[in-house]
Design an enzyme around this catalytic site. Structure first.
Site, PDB file in Angstrom:
ATOM      1  N   PRO A   1      -9.957 -27.652  19.513  1.00  0.00           N
ATOM      2  CA  PRO A   1     -10.056 -27.720  17.908  1.00  0.00           C
ATOM      3  C   PRO A   1     -10.464 -26.418  17.537  1.00  0.00           C
ATOM      4  CG  PRO A   1     -11.675 -29.516  19.087  1.00  0.00           C
ATOM      5  CD  PRO A   1     -11.053 -28.186  20.437  1.00  0.00           C
TER       6      PRO A   1
ATOM      7  N   SER B   1     -15.809 -31.207  27.089  1.00  0.00           N
ATOM      8  CA  SER B   1     -16.030 -32.321  26.117  1.00  0.00           C
ATOM      9  C   SER B   1     -14.792 -31.957  25.392  1.00  0.00           C
ATOM     10  CB  SER B   1     -17.177 -32.425  25.452  1.00  0.00           C
ATOM     11  OG  SER B   1     -16.913 -33.592  24.680  1.00  0.00           O
ATOM     12  N   CYS B   2     -14.416 -32.736  24.233  1.00  0.00           N
ATOM     13  CA  CYS B   2     -13.368 -32.310  23.202  1.00  0.00           C
ATOM     14  C   CYS B   2     -13.793 -31.338  22.339  1.00  0.00           C
ATOM     15  CB  CYS B   2     -13.166 -33.513  22.528  1.00  0.00           C
ATOM     16  SG  CYS B   2     -14.148 -34.284  21.645  1.00  0.00           S
ATOM     17  N   ILE B   3     -14.993 -30.933  22.097  1.00  0.00           N
ATOM     18  CA  ILE B   3     -15.512 -29.499  21.235  1.00  0.00           C
ATOM     19  C   ILE B   3     -16.283 -28.853  22.212  1.00  0.00           C
ATOM     20  CG2 ILE B   3     -15.029 -30.960  19.132  1.00  0.00           C
ATOM     21  CD1 ILE B   3     -17.901 -31.434  19.042  1.00  0.00           C
TER      22      ILE B   3
END
Lengths: 411, 102
Positions: free
Chosen positions: A353, B100-102
């Protein structure tokens, strides 16, 4: 007449029923979807229920309302899949033959995997919020809790919605502020990973949130057991973290029926090709949503993007054409940060991200990886989109299946 | 970013984890272990080989999973790679740390 069987009428299975119903000829294909319960739960709501932001009725609706006419919904328990003979054995003794099987049986918490987690203190001072009942019990506990040491804990990866426990800590900070007892609450976030944030860009952009909210972080904590007597969690290295209220995300596992069918890995997730979503063991079995073992996030947006790609692949499989290895791991999630604000993150298998604009490059209106009130409105609006568009397989305008690189700050 | 180790140039991320497993070899493993004050024994290598196999199968790793692997129990895993064993062992094995995703 040929038959597609969909196991599980949660988010992913329901989307597939809607997509396939539109795409396949009813004269050639019968579509059946099986679930063991009557209700569909909006699982992102489990984050809000404990804080009295949502009520139970906001997050429960009948499954039947979301299954298109022409698709058969069976409310029955599944015993196991017998892939060699292409049928599903039901608990009631029925055998359902299939030509194509879609596994969308999701993931469940497995607190029994950790010693002591379901001991004396379970539901007294040890709670989960990954089940409807857990979330509701926690709401009732929080309503009366007077403060102390709140420990928000992740047992091990992978878990559904990896960012939810962090959102829980952020929302807890706001909740106790609003109750004017924030000064009586210590919030500690305990993770088996190397930090609350593990990706470099997110760490840079978001570390300040933890400081501002006075959330203490304990990293690299591999829990061995919950010590009910002394109310603390203990890790394999002997580290002890005391709690007055433990909110834990237990080990996540795939459904037991996957284990009974011999189709899973050690956590009952189904080995799946990460690009095509075909099971690695059987050509006519496809898997999507939380049930797969692929390294994409277990999240609604992932199931949504997967469903669009899997629908194309099932049409190709039926036509005898090669499958498209198209799924790129795309996920797009709102992250609540408390105080009426949220972040938006957009990422895939290869891109972490980053900051930028979404969904229109350079325009937005949503900003990636930045806190804003608009993102929070987006998160709340997402519930409406979920019930009215996502489950029905409606394409979301401007949001593409593959992650877009334009408008993002990768450098 | 590039770094030189064990006589070759490899790509690593900000925290020193290899970003391209194909560049890894046992000499690099030994050198990374030395940086963590570890001298690798055959037992270390059995564990490292297991981690690499799981990584190649896209299978996420956790301490509990390693404990159930039959390769090593968790107590010994902590003895072999003290403090944060999964992180340390992943770095030496040339695979990404669990994320993790972030």
């Amino acid at each position: 007449m040929k038959r597609i069987l969909i196991l599980g009428a949660g988010t992913a299975g329901t989307m597939m029923a809607n997509h396939l119903h539109k795409e396949l000829s009813p004269n050639q294909w019968e579509i059946d979807i099986i679930d063991e319960q009557e209700e569909h739960y909006y699982q992102p709501g489990y984050l809000f229920l404990p804080f009295d932001i949502y009520e139970p009725e906001d997050i429960i609706k009948p499954i039947r309302d979301f299954i298109p006419h022409g698709v058969n919904l069976l409310i029955e328990k599944i015993d196991r899949i017998v892939p060699r003979e292409q049928y599903v054995q039901m608990e009631n003794g029925d055998r359902l033959r299939y030509d194509i099987l879609i596994i969308a049986t999701g993931t469940k918490i497995a607190p029994e995997e950790t010693e002591g987690m379901q001991g004396e203190e379970w539901k007294k001072s040890v709670f989960d919020f990954y089940t409807f009942n857990g979330s509701l019990d926690l709401r009732n506990k929080l309503r009366e809790w007077q403060g102390g040491r709140l420990v928000v804990h992740v047992t091990e990866m992978p878990i559904k919605c990896p960012v939810a426990p962090l959102e829980f800590a952020f929302l807890a900070d706001s909740y106790f502020k609003n109750k004017h007892i924030r000064d009586k609450v210590e919030i500690t976030y305990v993770t088996p990973l190397s930090g609350a944030f593990t990706k470099p860009k997110a760490t840079t952009a978001l570390q300040h949130l933890l400081d501002e909210k006075h959330i203490h972080v304990e990293t690299d904590f591999a829990i061995e057991r919950v010590d009910n007597e002394n109310k603390m969690i203990v890790d394999y290295g002997g580290r002890e973290i005391p709690f007055d209220l433990l909110v834990t995300v237990p080990t996540n596992k795939g459904d037991d029926l996957i284990a009974r069918s011999g189709l899973g890995d050690d956590l009952n997730f189904v080995p799946t090709d990460k690009g095509t979503l075909q099971s690695k063991a059987w050509q006519n079995i496809f898997v999507l949503g939380d049930a797969t073992n692929i390294a994409a996030s277990k999240a609604v947006s992932v199931a949504h993007f997967e469903a669009e790609i899997l629908t194309e692949n099932i049409k190709r499989f039926i036509a005898g054409e090669p499958l498209n290895a198209e799924f790129d791991g795309h996920a797009n999630c709102f992250v609540e940060t408390g105080n009426g604000k949220a972040l938006l993150i957009d990422f895939n298998y290869t891109h972490e991200p980053v900051e930028g604009t979404f969904p229109l490059p350079g325009v937005g209106p949503l900003r990636l990886l930045k806190e804003s009130r608009l993102n929070h409105m987006g998160k709340l609006a997402f519930r409406w989109i979920y019930w009215n568009m996502l489950l029905k397989g409606t394409h979301i305008p401007f949001v593409s299946t593959h992650m877009q690189e334009a408008g993002k700050e990768f450098a | 970013m590039d770094r030189n180790i064990a006589g070759v140039t490899i790509q690593v991320n900000e925290e020193g984890y290899l970003t391209n497993f194909a560049q890894w070899n046992t000499a690099i493993g030994d050198a990374l272990a030395a940086e963590a004050d570890l001298a690798l024994t055959p037992r270390h290598w059995e564990v490292l080989n297991y981690l690499q196999t799981e990584f190649k199968n896209d299978s996420p790793l956790s301490i509990r999973k390693i404990g159930k692997s039959g390769v090593v129990d968790i107590k010994e895993f902590y003895q072999l790679f003290p403090t944060a064993p999964l992180k340390t062992a992943s770095k030496i094995a040339g695979i990404p740390k669990p994320a993790s995703c972030i």
